[in-house]
Design an enzyme around this catalytic site. Structure first.
Site, PDB file in Angstrom:
ATOM      1  CG  ASP A  51      -9.304  -2.149  53.704  1.00 24.88           C
ATOM      2  OD1 ASP A  51      -9.280  -2.367  55.177  1.00 24.88           O
ATOM      3  OD2 ASP A  51      -8.087  -3.162  53.367  1.00 24.88           O
ATOM      4  CE1 TYR A 108     -11.935  -8.171  48.513  1.00 23.38           C
ATOM      5  CE2 TYR A 108     -12.389 -10.283  49.961  1.00 23.38           C
ATOM      6  CZ  TYR A 108     -12.887  -9.196  49.224  1.00 23.38           C
ATOM      7  OH  TYR A 108     -13.533  -8.673  50.801  1.00 23.38           O
TER       8      TYR A 108
END
Length: 247
Positions: A51, A108
């Site tokens: 994003d 992540y």
């Protein structure tokens, strides 16, 4: 021939990975520079779509090119690409190997700091709330019991199967005043990691209990999810592929 390209980038300067009109994206910059240097229109397919504002220490993408790749290509790419993108490697892979679909696991990490520091603000979130990391870790482990993460998916879908992920590792750690959340899974949904973290923060603040966190997972309804945390602290740090994809 199909090639993989490995790169890292500072997401602060981009509207995410995927090409969009009238804004700068990582994929858009990479395609433009590859096409100019190889003198052919190059289509790049990434291993995922980070994003706006999300960073990557390791991202992979693939592209097809019927020609010889110069040993100088990496050097030339790093000259022409924005300084916030660095190409780490370019190498051939077996035919039909896909950067996204052949990935086995992705990791992540999210960083938040308890102390305000102007030099950390681009790569971590300043969270001034007192946090109970023990409760946050207990709640985090509950994630591994489930596969449907519709509650943490920004994108609406009528097929629950699309929201299924296999989480293989998740934990919080702390070093001085820096908290780090690590999560590894076979795939992630749109805004899933930041949605999970935002909800876990409420567990750490004692705003919701661990059992309430579990109920949010089981509801499969994103309306019960807490606000997502800022993108600045999120890093895609590792992508794993089967060894047999390489030539």
């Amino acid at each position: 021939m199909r090639f993989f390209i490995e790169l890292a980038y500072n997401g602060k300067y981009f509207y995410g990975w995927q090409i969009q009109k009238k804004v700068s994206t990582v994929e858009g910059n990479l395609e433009y520079c590859l096409s100019k240097l190889l003198k052919k229109s190059i289509n790049v397919i990434g291993a995922g779509r980070t994003d706006k504002g999300v960073h990557a220490k390791q991202m992979f993408a693939h592209f097809d090119y019927e020609g010889i790749i110069s040993n100088k290509l990496i050097e030339k790419l790093n000259i022409f690409l924005p300084k916030s993108i660095k190409v780490l490697n370019v190498f051939p892979v077996k035919e039909n190997i896909h950067a996204r679909f052949n990935a086995i696991k992705r990791t992540y990490k999210y960083y938040l700091t308890r102390q305000k520091n102007p030099f950390f603000q681009d790569f971590s979130w300043y969270c001034f709330y007192p946090l109970n990391i023990h409760r946050m870790n207990i709640a985090s482990k509950e994630l591994m019991r489930y596969k449907d993460f519709s509650s943490f998916c920004k994108k609406k879908t009528s097929e629950a199967e699309n929201n299924r992920c296999q989480i293989s590792h998740v934990c919080w750690s702390v070093n001085n005043d820096i908290f780090c959340f690590t999560i590894e899974a076979n795939r992630f949904l749109r805004s899933m990691v930041r949605s999970i973290i935002g909800t876990l923060i409420d567990v750490g603040r004692n705003k919701i209990s661990v059992s309430e966190f579990v109920k949010i997972i089981e509801s499969k309804n994103s309306n019960f999810c807490r606000p997502i945390v800022p993108a600045c602290g999120l890093f895609l740090t590792r992508i794993i592929y089967p060894e047999d994809i390489f030539l």
